[in-house]
Design an enzyme around this catalytic site. Structure first.
Site, PDB file in Angstrom:
ATOM      1  N   ASP A  85       0.828  -1.199   0.000  1.00 50.65           N
ATOM      2  CA  ASP A  85       0.000   0.000   0.000  1.00 50.65           C
ATOM      3  C   ASP A  85       0.874   1.265   0.000  1.00 50.65           C
ATOM      4  O   ASP A  85       1.875   1.326   0.725  1.00 50.65           O
ATOM      5  CB  ASP A  85      -0.856  -0.043   1.277  1.00 50.65           C
ATOM      6  CG  ASP A  85      -1.973   0.972   1.291  1.00 50.65           C
ATOM      7  OD1 ASP A  85      -2.774   0.967   0.349  1.00 50.65           O
ATOM      8  OD2 ASP A  85      -2.055   1.751   2.254  1.00 50.65           O
ATOM      9  N   GLU A  93       1.622  -0.283  -4.892  1.00 51.15           N
ATOM     10  CA  GLU A  93       0.768   0.833  -5.269  1.00 51.15           C
ATOM     11  C   GLU A  93       1.616   2.099  -5.174  1.00 51.15           C
ATOM     12  O   GLU A  93       1.942   2.557  -4.080  1.00 51.15           O
ATOM     13  CB  GLU A  93      -0.436   0.942  -4.327  1.00 51.15           C
ATOM     14  CG  GLU A  93      -1.356   2.087  -4.708  1.00 51.15           C
ATOM     15  CD  GLU A  93      -2.259   2.550  -3.572  1.00 51.15           C
ATOM     16  OE1 GLU A  93      -3.340   3.083  -3.869  1.00 51.15           O
ATOM     17  OE2 GLU A  93      -1.886   2.403  -2.397  1.00 51.15           O
TER      18      GLU A  93
HETATM   19  C1  GLC Z   1      -4.432   2.878  -0.572  1.00 54.97           C
HETATM   20  C2  GLC Z   1      -5.613   1.938  -0.575  1.00 54.97           C
HETATM   21  C3  GLC Z   1      -6.823   2.707  -0.157  1.00 54.97           C
HETATM   22  C4  GLC Z   1      -6.601   3.267   1.223  1.00 54.97           C
HETATM   23  C5  GLC Z   1      -5.304   4.080   1.287  1.00 54.97           C
HETATM   24  C6  GLC Z   1      -4.892   4.385   2.690  1.00 54.97           C
HETATM   25  O1  GLC Z   1      -4.559   3.888  -1.499  1.00 54.97           O
HETATM   26  O2  GLC Z   1      -5.752   1.341  -1.831  1.00 54.97           O
HETATM   27  O3  GLC Z   1      -7.977   1.920  -0.204  1.00 54.97           O
HETATM   28  O4  GLC Z   1      -7.675   4.075   1.596  1.00 54.97           O
HETATM   29  O5  GLC Z   1      -4.237   3.389   0.713  1.00 54.97           O
HETATM   30  O6  GLC Z   1      -4.355   3.267   3.317  1.00 54.97           O
END
Ligand code: GLC
Ligand code: CA
Length: 538
Positions: free
Chosen positions: A215, A269
């Site tokens: 994440d 991500e």
């Molecule tokens: C990432 C996740 C999202 C979450 C954010 C904070 O972007 O995909 O769903 O709200 O992180 O952890």
């Protein structure tokens, strides 16, 4: 029975050199919404296990589970209060081991969601840290004194709205949070934090987990001096609060850890708008295995735009890296809704599926896209995603997180209880069991295209070359040794000959399932919003 020997996947393919995350397909499951085994209205791990046959039938190679760790659910699991357990709403560690073993016995890998940037404010680490300024855990988070006038230490803003700092009255200091105030930011410059997070990764790898989706990895390193972000045209540029160069060293250390095990993978991500920056997270083949390529999520339905996005990312990914493509996720409007069209909406979903499954790069599917699930309108007073009130109801993500539509009737085969979010109005007709029975359904197209990719290494590892074609068409060629695949996608509203090269067609499929394949690729006529993939010799 479980736990003593870590579960490892059964080998399904004996083809030399096949690598599951590069050559296969990964399917994202939002655990709250896939299958509810105990009928409390919320999906759970036992539910996922009971639906493994669907995933095996579809032909996916790996599942990515969005967070299922203990959490107060302020951000639905992205606020973790214990990294080494399962939240009771989803089951327990035994349920997890059973799911992992059953997935592995079908040759399906499991990727967990690692949330290293922040914990929940209920995590014992933060509970200790906030107790006093000299608590040994204090420096695991980012604390600063208020400015002389009491204002936050710098101008950073939260991605979820408002300042990124929260004043903690007990010690009179502010702590940093990039997201909700319930998600305090860990201090990755403290070696104890790094060691603790590495232990978490080892804990799951030792249990047999095949990889991690990481994440907001681009946010873990910040400017050490926490300098103000610059303002550009009235908008704050997150120059100092994310994407600090030190993140790459931190990522290399995580990668070395993954490389100590066999065939584990890290997909990150990297939520940065510039794909050139995203691509730096591959390092020299020593950082992420895959960095999510979200470019389709921002591209209009246009052949030129799709082609440009694909070419751009392909060029940016370093030699040792590997691309990937994503159409939908738990954070974005589902593509069936994004690409909706009065008469061609369904055809567009078919075309998008064929594109995703024939491009060079790992396809990520989001649960429900295989049946064309759409965003569901949620009344404002029933919204659950915190973004609805911290930012705007328009940004609420509940609509793409509604329960999987398995079958007609109450509960849609998802639950016998009352679902945590409503089903789509179309659940009675758009569901897995209906589409299973209908060979021309979107579900069968996904399955057929996945099977074609699996049978033909050219569709996995082959080179990618765009072909000259009429403006409304995105056409490309994949080559691998003596094998070749030709793909033509007509995004337009009129019929067209995509001008594929002359080549004898040896197999393939078209999105209008009932139309025969031509003998020669050059004679292909595509109807409005139709696509085709052909296998030919070079
Ligand atoms: C990432 C996740 C999202 C979450 C954010 C904070 O972007 O995909 O769903 O709200 O992180 O952890
Ligand atoms: Ca449940």
């Amino acid at each position: 029975m479980f736990g003593s020997r870590p579960s490892r996947p059964a080998r399904q393919d004996h083809e030399a050199g096949r690598l599951w995350w590069r050559d296969g397909i990964i399917y994202q499951i939002y655990p709250r919404s896939f299958m509810d085994a105990n009928n409390d209205g919320i999906g759970d791990l036992e539910g996922v296990r009971r639906r493994l046959d669907h995933l095996a039938w579809l032909g996916v190679d790996g599942i990515w589970l969005s967070p299922c760790f203990p959490s107060p659910m302020a951000d639905f699991g992205y606020d973790v209060s214990d990294y080494r357990d399962i939240d009771p709403v989803f089951g327990n560690l035994q349920d997890f081991d059973r799911l992992l073993a059953d997935a592995h016995s079908r040759g399906i890998r499991i990727i967990l969601d690692l949330v290293p940037n922040h914990t929940s404010d209920r995590h014992p680490w933060f509970q200790a840290a906030r107790r006093s300024k000299d608590d040994p855990k204090r420096d695991w988070y980012l604390w600063r004194d208020p400015r002389p006038d009491g204002a936050p230490p710098n101008n950073w803003t939260s991605v979820f709205g408002g300042p990124a700092w929260e004043l903690d009255p007990q010690t009179g200091q502010y702590y940093l949070h990039t997201f909700l105030k319930e998600q305090p930011e860990l201090n990755w410059r403290n070696p104890e934090v790094v060691a603790a997070m590495h232990d978490v990764v080892r804990f799951w790898f030792d249990r047999g987990v095949d990889g991690f989706r990481i994440d907001v990895i681009h946010a873990i390193a910040k400017d050490p001096e926490l300098r103000d972000n610059p303002m550009v045209n009235g908008v704050q540029k997150r120059l100092h609060s994310e994407n600090h160069p030190d993140v790459h060293g931190m990522l290399r250390a995580l990668r070395r850890l993954a490389d100590d095990y066999d065939e584990r993978m890290l997909v990150g991500e990297v939520y940065l708008m510039d794909p050139a920056e995203v691509a730096t997270y591959y390092g020299a083949g020593d950082e992420l295995h895959l960095a999510f390529n979200f470019s389709f999520m921002h591209a209009p339905w246009d052949a030129g735009a799709f082609r440009a996005q694909v070419e751009r990312f392909a060029k940016l990914v370093p030699e040792q890296g590997w691309p990937d493509h994503v159409l939908s996720s738990h954070d974005a409007r589902r593509h069936a809704s994004r690409y909706d069209h009065a008469t061609l909406g369904e055809a567009r979903c078919r075309l998008a599926a064929l594109m995703l499954l024939t491009l060079r790069g790992t396809p990520f599917l989001y649960y429900g896209e295989e049946i064309g699930m759409r965003n569901v309108e949620i009344p404002e007073d029933a919204m659950q995603d915190p973004l609805a009130w911290t930012l705007s109801p328009k940004l609420c993500r509940d609509g793409e997180r509604t329960p999987m539509q398995w079958q007609p009737g109450p509960g849609a085969g998802f639950t016998k209880g009352s679902p945590w979010l409503p089903f789509g109005d179309d659940a009675g007709t758009r569901n897995v069991s209906r589409q299973m029975e209908e060979p021309a359904s979107l579900l069968h197209l996904y399955r057929d295209a996945i099977a074609l990719r699996r049978r033909n290494p050219v569709l996995q590892r082959g080179s990618f070359q765009p072909l000259d074609s009429p403006d409304q068409v995105f056409a490309f060629e994949r080559r691998d040794g003596a094998s070749r695949a030709l793909v033509a996608l007509n995004l337009g509203t009129t019929s067209v000959n995509p001008r594929l090269p002359a080549a004898s067609v040896q197999g393939g499929l078209r999105t209008h399932a009932r139309l025969p394949l031509p003998e020669d690729a050059a004679s292909l006529e595509l109807r409005p919003c139709e696509g085709a993939v052909f296998l030919t010799a070079c």
